[in-house]
Scaffold this motif. Structure first.
Motif, PDB file in Angstrom:
ATOM      1  N   GLU A 164      -6.276 -13.232  15.465  1.00 14.28           N
ATOM      2  CA  GLU A 164      -6.542 -12.390  14.302  1.00 14.28           C
ATOM      3  C   GLU A 164      -7.060 -11.017  14.710  1.00 14.28           C
ATOM      4  N   ASP A 165      -7.457 -10.877  15.973  1.00 14.00           N
ATOM      5  CA  ASP A 165      -7.948  -9.591  16.461  1.00 14.00           C
ATOM      6  C   ASP A 165      -6.814  -8.636  16.819  1.00 14.00           C
ATOM      7  N   LEU A 166      -5.586  -9.152  16.911  1.00 18.89           N
ATOM      8  CA  LEU A 166      -4.455  -8.283  17.215  1.00 18.89           C
ATOM      9  C   LEU A 166      -4.170  -7.369  16.022  1.00 18.89           C
ATOM     10  N   PRO A 167      -3.626  -6.171  16.270  1.00 23.14           N
ATOM     11  CA  PRO A 167      -3.205  -5.312  15.150  1.00 23.14           C
ATOM     12  C   PRO A 167      -2.240  -6.066  14.237  1.00 23.14           C
ATOM     13  N   TYR A 168      -2.342  -5.788  12.948  1.00 20.87           N
ATOM     14  CA  TYR A 168      -1.524  -6.490  11.964  1.00 20.87           C
ATOM     15  C   TYR A 168      -0.037  -6.437  12.318  1.00 20.87           C
ATOM     16  N   GLU A 169       0.462  -5.250  12.693  1.00 13.60           N
ATOM     17  CA  GLU A 169       1.897  -5.127  12.985  1.00 13.60           C
ATOM     18  C   GLU A 169       2.307  -5.877  14.233  1.00 13.60           C
ATOM     19  N   VAL A 170       1.432  -6.036  15.190  1.00 17.10           N
ATOM     20  CA  VAL A 170       1.764  -6.843  16.376  1.00 17.10           C
ATOM     21  C   VAL A 170       1.909  -8.301  15.970  1.00 17.10           C
ATOM     22  N   LYS A 218       0.816  -1.217   0.000  1.00 17.09           N
ATOM     23  CA  LYS A 218       0.000   0.000   0.000  1.00 17.09           C
ATOM     24  C   LYS A 218       0.850   1.267   0.000  1.00 17.09           C
ATOM     25  N   CYS A 219       2.172   1.116   0.122  1.00 18.55           N
ATOM     26  CA  CYS A 219       3.092   2.254   0.203  1.00 18.55           C
ATOM     27  C   CYS A 219       2.663   3.219   1.300  1.00 18.55           C
ATOM     28  N   THR A 220       2.430   2.656   2.481  1.00 16.12           N
ATOM     29  CA  THR A 220       2.051   3.437   3.652  1.00 16.12           C
ATOM     30  C   THR A 220       2.952   3.049   4.809  1.00 16.12           C
ATOM     31  N   ARG A 221       3.115   3.919   5.773  1.00 16.27           N
ATOM     32  CA  ARG A 221       4.050   3.665   6.879  1.00 16.27           C
ATOM     33  C   ARG A 221       3.681   2.381   7.624  1.00 16.27           C
ATOM     34  N   TYR A 222       2.392   2.208   7.908  1.00 19.03           N
ATOM     35  CA  TYR A 222       1.936   0.985   8.576  1.00 19.03           C
ATOM     36  C   TYR A 222       0.461   0.768   8.291  1.00 19.03           C
ATOM     37  N   ILE A 223      -0.049  -0.395   8.692  1.00 20.74           N
ATOM     38  CA  ILE A 223      -1.461  -0.722   8.502  1.00 20.74           C
ATOM     39  C   ILE A 223      -2.274  -0.349   9.737  1.00 20.74           C
ATOM     40  N   ASP A 224      -1.904  -0.893  10.899  1.00 19.01           N
ATOM     41  CA  ASP A 224      -2.636  -0.633  12.147  1.00 19.01           C
ATOM     42  C   ASP A 224      -1.830   0.172  13.156  1.00 19.01           C
TER      43      ASP A 224
END
Length: 277
Positions: free
Chosen positions: A84-90, A60-66
């Protein structure tokens, strides 16, 4: 950026990370290149693994997702029950810790080079987290010397109240050989400076034109740092000269950081000898 701890065992496993922040393209381009053409980073007796750390953010060319992947490698997040409920980066941090760690264990990778970009005018910068680690100081001195005459600055983020839980922190210790005593100049963080804000918490001033792109340059108490929206100048204040870094870094608006104040000092390292297989 690199992280390590002193150890006597030979260096065996090295990782090179790109895409910890999905919009910082230099590391992404390099890691993708090395994934396809790995011979230039391979060394006899070493396992060198290039790795894209945050693929969804890269796509997505973004710094992060969650949330910021470079801030979640702490015991609390790494120890959370997988879900799966955890933030993507975690979830990615837990995966990376499993692949290259576990953090603070003997099984972790020896070195991790984490490649980043900044929108600030900081040039080539190495980030140091431990001013007492002779290995780190020696390695940074070696890199600075190898890059000369290109300037290379060292940003020391050792601070009692400013804690980081970075991607690279799962590594064990740095590259080794025999190094004589050395000294390096570093810029140690003092504090982070927020933008002036109004009663609603909104930014009420911008970086003054005379401060813009002046990372690493002396900043005196009487020097301007902000310009309000109605044209008033705000000076630094205080009673000492500092050296600003990460001036007007775009990714730090959400972190309420207009720039960081640093002080310049010299670190010395003893001679060291270690083995490298």
């Amino acid at each position: 950026m690199t992280s390590c701890h002193v150890a006597e065992d030979p260096i065996k496993k090295v990782a090179i990370f790109g895409g910890t922040h999905g919009n910082e393209l230099t590391g992404i381009f390099l890691v993708k290149h090395w994934l396809e053409n790995g011979t230039e980073i391979q060394r006899r007796g070493l396992e060198v693994k290039p790795f894209i750390t945050n693929p969804r953010a890269v796509k997505k060319c973004t710094r992060y997702i969650d949330c910021d992947l470079n801030r979640v490698f702490d015991p609390e997040n790494l120890g959370k029950k997988k879900s799966e409920d955890l933030p993507y980066e975690v979830r990615k941090a837990q995966e990376i810790n499993h692949l290259f760690g576990p953090k603070d264990s003997e099984d972790s990778y020896d070195i991790i080079f984490d490649l980043h970009n900044t929108t600030s005018n900081m040039g080539c910068t190495l980030i140091l987290e431990d001013s007492r680690n002779d290995f780190l100081i020696q390695m940074f001195h070696y890199i600075k010397t190898s890059l000369a005459p290109l300037p290379c600055y060292v940003y020391l983020i050792e601070h009692p109240s400013l804690k980081y839980a970075t991607t690279r922190s799962i590594a064990k210790y740095p590259v080794g050989k025999e190094f004589p005593p050395c000294a390096i100049e570093v810029y140690k963080i003092m504090e982070k400076v927020d933008y002036p804000r109004n009663e609603s918490g909104e930014i009420a001033a911008v970086i003054h034109p005379k401060l813009q792109d002046q990372d690493w340059k002396p900043l005196h108490p009487e020097d301007p740092v902000f310009l309000t929206l109605d044209g008033k100048t705000i000076s630094l204040g205080g009673d000492q000269t500092v050296y600003p870094v990460f001036v007007n870094e775009a990714a730090y608006y959400e972190k309420k950081e207009a720039f960081a104040k640093t002080t310049k000092l010299t670190l010395n390292a003893k001679s060291i000898r270690s083995s490298l297989h």
